[in-house]
Structures are given as structure tokens and as C-alpha cells.
Motif scaffolding. Structure first.
Motif, short mmCIF file in Angstrom:
data_model
loop_
_atom_site.label_atom_id
_atom_site.label_comp_id
_atom_site.label_asym_id
_atom_site.label_seq_id
_atom_site.Cartn_x
_atom_site.Cartn_y
_atom_site.Cartn_z
N GLU A 139 3.78 -42.95 -69.34
CA GLU A 139 5.12 -42.54 -69.28
C GLU A 139 5.74 -42.02 -70.78
N GLN A 140 5.08 -42.74 -71.70
CA GLN A 140 5.69 -42.17 -73.18
C GLN A 140 5.05 -40.72 -73.51
N VAL A 141 3.95 -40.27 -72.78
CA VAL A 141 3.53 -38.87 -72.93
C VAL A 141 4.45 -37.96 -72.32
N LEU A 142 4.77 -38.39 -70.93
CA LEU A 142 5.70 -37.45 -70.32
C LEU A 142 6.98 -37.46 -70.69
N ALA A 143 7.60 -38.54 -71.44
CA ALA A 143 8.85 -38.43 -72.25
C ALA A 143 8.85 -37.55 -73.42
N THR A 144 7.65 -37.44 -74.10
CA THR A 144 7.42 -36.52 -75.24
C THR A 144 7.42 -35.21 -74.77
N PRO A 200 0.41 -32.01 -64.36
CA PRO A 200 0.25 -30.50 -64.74
C PRO A 200 -0.40 -30.25 -66.15
N VAL A 201 -1.05 -29.43 -66.12
CA VAL A 201 -1.80 -28.99 -67.49
C VAL A 201 -1.27 -27.38 -67.87
#
Length: 279
Positions: free
Chosen positions: A153-158, A271-272
Motif C-alpha cells: 500500500e505504501q508503494v502504491l501511494a508513492t 501494473p508495470v
């Protein structure tokens, strides 16, 4: 600190040679269990990679349960304040993952990675031993430090608010570009790239480049502000642990390791981006 004065990061073979045998310093070898009974650094205890990683939610090599780490670190003679120097035989990635695991578990003492590990120590013909040290068990009370880790979740927020932090891919160039048989083919949206191995002197010399050269490498990909948060990842947070350790060594204040890394990204079919640009 029992007369020991070093900051967390990396230490040289010269530094360790001078401090070998100092009371209170715990020396840890990660891996190389087939060689360990015949030769290891004097006083070093052995730990294998599977002992400080765990499978969780279908993902390999994740941060274990704190209670398991309490037993492991206690058996190795590592308390919360024990100064630790860790080394390996593979360029520093195993040692870095152990150092990160210590930090994530709440280890508050100085901890450092031996620059170049056993290969450089051996090449310099420095003292080796075959005696298995007798270690008195201690108590390690885990106080997990969430600031060391980023979750999905933190990665998605970043990714959603790129100005708040940066993503750094520590894998090979082909993995970053998406030139692999196994998916996902590409990198996390917005991630810049620096192969962890490019921070070393060379493939035949596992020592780090100079601090000045390392800062230049990171600056070239836009990582030039030590106060800005950086989240590092690879396939299973193994190579990225080395990048985490290098950035911490250089003075970056907010560095998180994405423990799930691409393995988790693949599991959730997120996604990438393929190609040479971050987005």
C-alpha cells in the motif's frame, strides 16, 4: 559500546582486523556453511539465509515472525545493543539482508557489513580460523521498526504521489526493461534504475566504490536528496537490501525496503512499465 566506535554501514578489512576480538563485538557469517567448519573469520558465528527469512502469504524470503528472530538473535549472542559486523561470500547481498533484518527487528546497536566480505579477507591473507566459537545465549527483545520497510500500500501511494518519494529498482537492466521470459515484464511505475552490482568496484572485486563515486551514481538517476524518502525493491528484496544498506551508509535518512518486491507485485498482478523510462 565497549570501546567500539563505528557507525552503521560498511567497514573495511583494515578496521575489522584492528577490532577483532574486542569484547562485545559479534561477528556473523551469512552462508558458506560448507566452508565454515574449515575457515571463517576468527570468532564468527554462522547463520544461513533461510534462518532469518520466512515464507509468508505465498511469498518467499520475507521478514519472519519477531518471536522467531528473538530466538535466533539470542542464540547468536546478539542483544538489542550488541555491535554487529556481518559478512558473506557473495558480494554483500546476504550480509545486507541480515543487517536489514536486524534493523527491522529493532536492533539499536551499531551494525555494519564487512566491505568485500570473506573473498577480500581471504585474498589479503588475513587471519582465518576453523574453531567453532562458543557463544553464550542472550535475550533479544524485538521492537519491530516499521520505518525500515514499505508494504504494498505504501508503494502504491508513492506511485500515486511521486513527489513524496522515489522508487528504486535494484535488479538487472534487462529485468528493469522487461526483457525477461518471466513476468511481469518491466518495472514499477515511476521507478528509476541502478543495478546493485554497479555499486561495486567490479564483478571480480566485491568492494564498494568510493562514497564520492556512489553519490555520483545515485545523483545521475535523480537520487540526490538525502532527506527524500527512497523505496528500494528487486525480485525478493535480496539485492535491494544491499542498496538499502549503501544508501544508509551514505547518509540517506529515509530508506525503506519493499519486502514483497516484484514477487508480491506479480502475485497481485499489478501494473508495470516496460522500457527505459520510469513511467
Amino acid at each position: 559500546m565497549n570501546g567500539l566506535d563505528f557507525r552503521s554501514g560498511f567497514v573495511t578489512t583494515d578496521w575489522l582486523l584492528e577490532h577483532l576480538g574486542r569484547t562485545g563485538l559479534r561477528l556473523v557469517q551469512v552462508g558458506g556453511e560448507s566452508h565454515y567448519p574449515r575457515m571463517h573469520l576468527p570468532g564468527a558465528v554462522l547463520v544461513t539465509y533461510p534462518e532469518f527469512t520466512a515464507q509468508r502469504d505465498g511469498l518467499p524470503a520475507m521478514f519472519p515472525e519477531p518471536a522467531d528472530l528473538e530466538r535466533l538473535f539470542g542464540r547468536l549472542g546478539i542483544g538489542v545493543q550488541t555491535p554487529v559486523v556481518v559478512y558473506d561470500l557473495v558480494g554483500g547481498t546476504d550480509a545486507a539482508r541480515f543487517a536489514w533484518t536486524l534493523a527491522r527487528a529493532g536492533h539499536a546497536g551499531a551494525r555494519a557489513i564487512l566491505d568485500g566480505g570473506l573473498p577480500v579477507w581471504y585474498q589479503r591473507q588475513l587471519p582465518l580460523d576453523s574453531a567453532i566459537p562458543r557463544i553464550e545465549a542472550v535475550t533479544f527483545t524485538a521492537r519491530p521498526d516499521a520505518a525500515c520497510e514499505a508494504d504494498r500500500e505504501q508503494v502504491l501511494a508513492t506511485i500515486a504521489s511521486h513527489a513524496e518519494g522515489m522508487l528504486l529498482d535494484s535488479r538487472s537492466r534487462n529485468e528493469y526493461l522487461g526483457l525477461t521470459l518471466r513476468g511481469p515484464r518491466g518495472h514499477l511505475p515511476g521507478a528509476v534504475h541502478l543495478d546493485w552490482i554497479d555499486t561495486l568496484m567490479g564483478r571480480q572485486d566485491p568492494r564498494l566504490q568510493s562514497d564520492e563515486a556512489l553519490r555520483a551514481l545515485y545523483a545521475a538517476i535523480g537520487i540526490d536528496d538525502p532527506t527524500r524518502e527512497v523505496i528500494v525493491y528487486c525480485e525478493t528484496a535480496h539485492r535491494a537490501a544491499h542498496t538499502w544498506a549503501v544508501l544508509r551508509h551514505l547518509g540517506w535518512e529515509k530508506v525503506r525496503l519493499y519486502d514483497g518486491s516484484i514477487s508480491e507485485w506479480r502475485l497481485y498482478d499489478l501494473p508495470v512499465v516496460a522500457g527505459d523510462t520510469p513511467r
